[in-house]
Design a protein around this motif. Structure first.
Motif, mmCIF file in Angstrom:
data_model
loop_
_atom_site.group_PDB
_atom_site.id
_atom_site.type_symbol
_atom_site.label_atom_id
_atom_site.label_comp_id
_atom_site.label_asym_id
_atom_site.label_seq_id
_atom_site.Cartn_x
_atom_site.Cartn_y
_atom_site.Cartn_z
ATOM 1 N N GLY A 1 -75.068 -10.827 -123.714
ATOM 2 C CA GLY A 1 -74.885 -9.421 -123.983
ATOM 3 C C GLY A 1 -73.791 -9.232 -125.026
ATOM 4 N N LYS A 2 -73.814 -8.127 -125.710
ATOM 5 C CA LYS A 2 -72.768 -7.803 -126.679
ATOM 6 C C LYS A 2 -71.710 -6.940 -125.995
ATOM 7 C CE LYS A 2 -72.129 -6.982 -131.470
ATOM 8 N NZ LYS A 2 -72.822 -6.811 -132.733
ATOM 9 N N LYS A 3 -70.482 -7.402 -126.056
ATOM 10 C CA LYS A 3 -69.351 -6.715 -125.426
ATOM 11 C C LYS A 3 -69.023 -5.471 -126.242
ATOM 12 C CE LYS A 3 -65.784 -6.998 -122.551
ATOM 13 N NZ LYS A 3 -65.749 -6.382 -121.332
ATOM 14 N N LYS A 4 -69.051 -4.298 -125.595
ATOM 15 C CA LYS A 4 -68.857 -3.037 -126.292
ATOM 16 C C LYS A 4 -67.420 -2.539 -126.262
ATOM 17 C CE LYS A 4 -72.029 0.038 -125.308
ATOM 18 N NZ LYS A 4 -73.027 0.817 -124.521
ATOM 19 N N ILE A 5 -66.660 -2.912 -125.208
ATOM 20 C CA ILE A 5 -65.280 -2.442 -125.069
ATOM 21 C C ILE A 5 -64.413 -3.565 -124.512
ATOM 22 C CG2 ILE A 5 -65.921 -0.018 -124.696
ATOM 23 C CD1 ILE A 5 -65.435 -0.489 -121.696
ATOM 24 N N GLY A 6 -63.102 -3.418 -124.659
ATOM 25 C CA GLY A 6 -62.161 -4.337 -124.027
ATOM 26 C C GLY A 6 -62.083 -5.708 -124.685
ATOM 27 N N PHE A 7 -61.530 -6.652 -123.918
ATOM 28 C CA PHE A 7 -61.310 -8.020 -124.395
ATOM 29 C C PHE A 7 -62.632 -8.644 -124.833
ATOM 30 C CE2 PHE A 7 -60.466 -12.601 -123.458
ATOM 31 C CZ PHE A 7 -59.473 -12.777 -124.403
ATOM 32 N N GLY A 8 -62.682 -9.118 -126.072
ATOM 33 C CA GLY A 8 -63.906 -9.708 -126.606
ATOM 34 C C GLY A 8 -64.855 -8.708 -127.246
ATOM 35 N N GLN A 9 -64.410 -7.468 -127.408
ATOM 36 C CA GLN A 9 -65.265 -6.425 -127.991
ATOM 37 C C GLN A 9 -65.892 -6.894 -129.298
ATOM 38 O OE1 GLN A 9 -63.255 -2.702 -128.648
ATOM 39 N NE2 GLN A 9 -65.032 -1.726 -129.549
ATOM 40 N N GLY A 10 -67.204 -6.654 -129.416
ATOM 41 C CA GLY A 10 -67.942 -6.989 -130.624
ATOM 42 C C GLY A 10 -68.552 -8.376 -130.619
ATOM 43 N N GLY A 49 -69.961 -24.604 -113.785
ATOM 44 C CA GLY A 49 -68.817 -24.943 -114.604
ATOM 45 C C GLY A 49 -67.643 -24.011 -114.415
ATOM 46 N N ALA A 50 -66.499 -24.458 -114.910
ATOM 47 C CA ALA A 50 -65.286 -23.637 -114.903
ATOM 48 C C ALA A 50 -64.358 -24.169 -115.991
ATOM 49 C CB ALA A 50 -64.599 -23.698 -113.553
ATOM 50 N N TYR A 51 -63.592 -23.273 -116.575
ATOM 51 C CA TYR A 51 -62.580 -23.704 -117.539
ATOM 52 C C TYR A 51 -61.488 -22.655 -117.645
ATOM 53 C CZ TYR A 51 -64.850 -20.712 -121.098
ATOM 54 O OH TYR A 51 -65.389 -19.661 -121.796
ATOM 55 N N GLU A 52 -60.354 -23.096 -118.186
ATOM 56 C CA GLU A 52 -59.249 -22.200 -118.493
ATOM 57 C C GLU A 52 -59.164 -22.052 -120.005
ATOM 58 O OE1 GLU A 52 -55.572 -23.686 -116.922
ATOM 59 O OE2 GLU A 52 -56.087 -23.084 -114.879
ATOM 60 N N ALA A 53 -58.896 -20.845 -120.445
ATOM 61 C CA ALA A 53 -58.664 -20.585 -121.866
ATOM 62 C C ALA A 53 -57.257 -20.025 -122.015
ATOM 63 C CB ALA A 53 -59.685 -19.589 -122.405
ATOM 64 N N SER A 54 -56.511 -20.558 -122.970
ATOM 65 C CA SER A 54 -55.161 -20.062 -123.230
ATOM 66 C C SER A 54 -54.953 -19.974 -124.740
ATOM 67 C CB SER A 54 -54.111 -20.969 -122.577
ATOM 68 O OG SER A 54 -54.220 -22.287 -123.048
ATOM 69 N N TRP A 55 -53.915 -19.241 -125.138
ATOM 70 C CA TRP A 55 -53.655 -18.960 -126.545
ATOM 71 C C TRP A 55 -52.224 -19.320 -126.904
ATOM 72 C CZ3 TRP A 55 -57.121 -16.602 -123.585
ATOM 73 C CH2 TRP A 55 -58.358 -16.266 -124.139
ATOM 74 N N GLU A 56 -52.052 -19.787 -128.146
ATOM 75 C CA GLU A 56 -50.700 -20.078 -128.614
ATOM 76 C C GLU A 56 -49.890 -18.786 -128.647
ATOM 77 O OE1 GLU A 56 -51.059 -21.881 -132.470
ATOM 78 O OE2 GLU A 56 -51.513 -19.996 -133.463
ATOM 79 N N ASN A 57 -48.611 -18.903 -128.392
ATOM 80 C CA ASN A 57 -47.678 -17.766 -128.386
ATOM 81 C C ASN A 57 -48.092 -16.662 -127.426
ATOM 82 O OD1 ASN A 57 -46.109 -19.037 -130.404
ATOM 83 N ND2 ASN A 57 -47.467 -18.223 -131.985
ATOM 84 N N SER A 58 -48.762 -17.026 -126.324
ATOM 85 C CA SER A 58 -49.183 -16.037 -125.335
ATOM 86 C C SER A 58 -49.145 -16.670 -123.949
ATOM 87 C CB SER A 58 -50.611 -15.559 -125.634
ATOM 88 O OG SER A 58 -51.063 -14.704 -124.608
ATOM 89 N N SER A 59 -48.822 -15.859 -122.975
ATOM 90 C CA SER A 59 -48.845 -16.336 -121.588
ATOM 91 C C SER A 59 -50.206 -16.073 -120.944
ATOM 92 C CB SER A 59 -47.737 -15.658 -120.775
ATOM 93 O OG SER A 59 -47.942 -14.255 -120.766
ATOM 94 N N ARG A 60 -51.110 -15.468 -121.681
ATOM 95 C CA ARG A 60 -52.436 -15.142 -121.146
ATOM 96 C C ARG A 60 -53.236 -16.415 -120.878
ATOM 97 N NH1 ARG A 60 -56.176 -10.539 -123.314
ATOM 98 N NH2 ARG A 60 -57.414 -10.398 -121.464
#
Length: 134
Positions: A1-10, A49-60
């Motif tokens: 599906g195409k994400k319309k709002i929020g995290f990952g929008q577009g 499956g399962a995985y963790e995603a993290s970002w540089e310079n972020s605690s997310r």
């Protein structure tokens, strides 16, 4: 599906999902999110499956659980959050999805169980990853 709002929008997503609510199991979250986002009632599913995603310079850190739905009731319908669409396997819009998809989707399609970690830079590009087969 195409994400319309929020995290990952577009972005086109390889599945539907969202935040776990208090008292919910991961499975209950998956069932609720699919119902809310595209109006389907899941009858049978299995975690693959399962995985963790993290970002540089972020605690997310995003914890992602991947289920294969083998039986459902209803027809996908658009919601405020998601616009569902079927694709042929050879025409998936992978370049318009999260970059981690190209690493784990082939495993999913081969019915292999896996877990992993993905590390993104600030431009949402995968700069490091690890996938383990179970």
């Amino acid at each position: 599906g195409k994400k319309k709002i929020g995290f990952g929008q577009g972005k086109w997503l390889a599945g539907f999902g969202g935040k776990q609510e208090a008292g919910e199991t991961i499975e209950e979250t998956a069932i609720r999110e699919v119902r809310e986002e595209v109006g389907l009632e899941i009858l049978t599913m299995a975690k693959v499956g399962a995985y963790e995603a993290s970002w540089e310079n972020s605690s997310r850190i995003c914890e992602v659980h991947i289920f294969k739905i083998t039986d459902y009731r209803g027809e996908p319908s658009e919601s405020d959050e998601m616009a569902p669409r079927w694709f042929e396997l050879n025409s998936l819009p992978v370049e318009q999805m999260w970059p981690d998809v190209k690493y784990w989707l082939p495993l999913f399609l081969e019915s292999k169980k896996f877990n992993g970690k993905f590390f993104y830079n600030q431009e949402n590009q995968v700069v490091d990853y690890k996938i383990n087969l179970e």
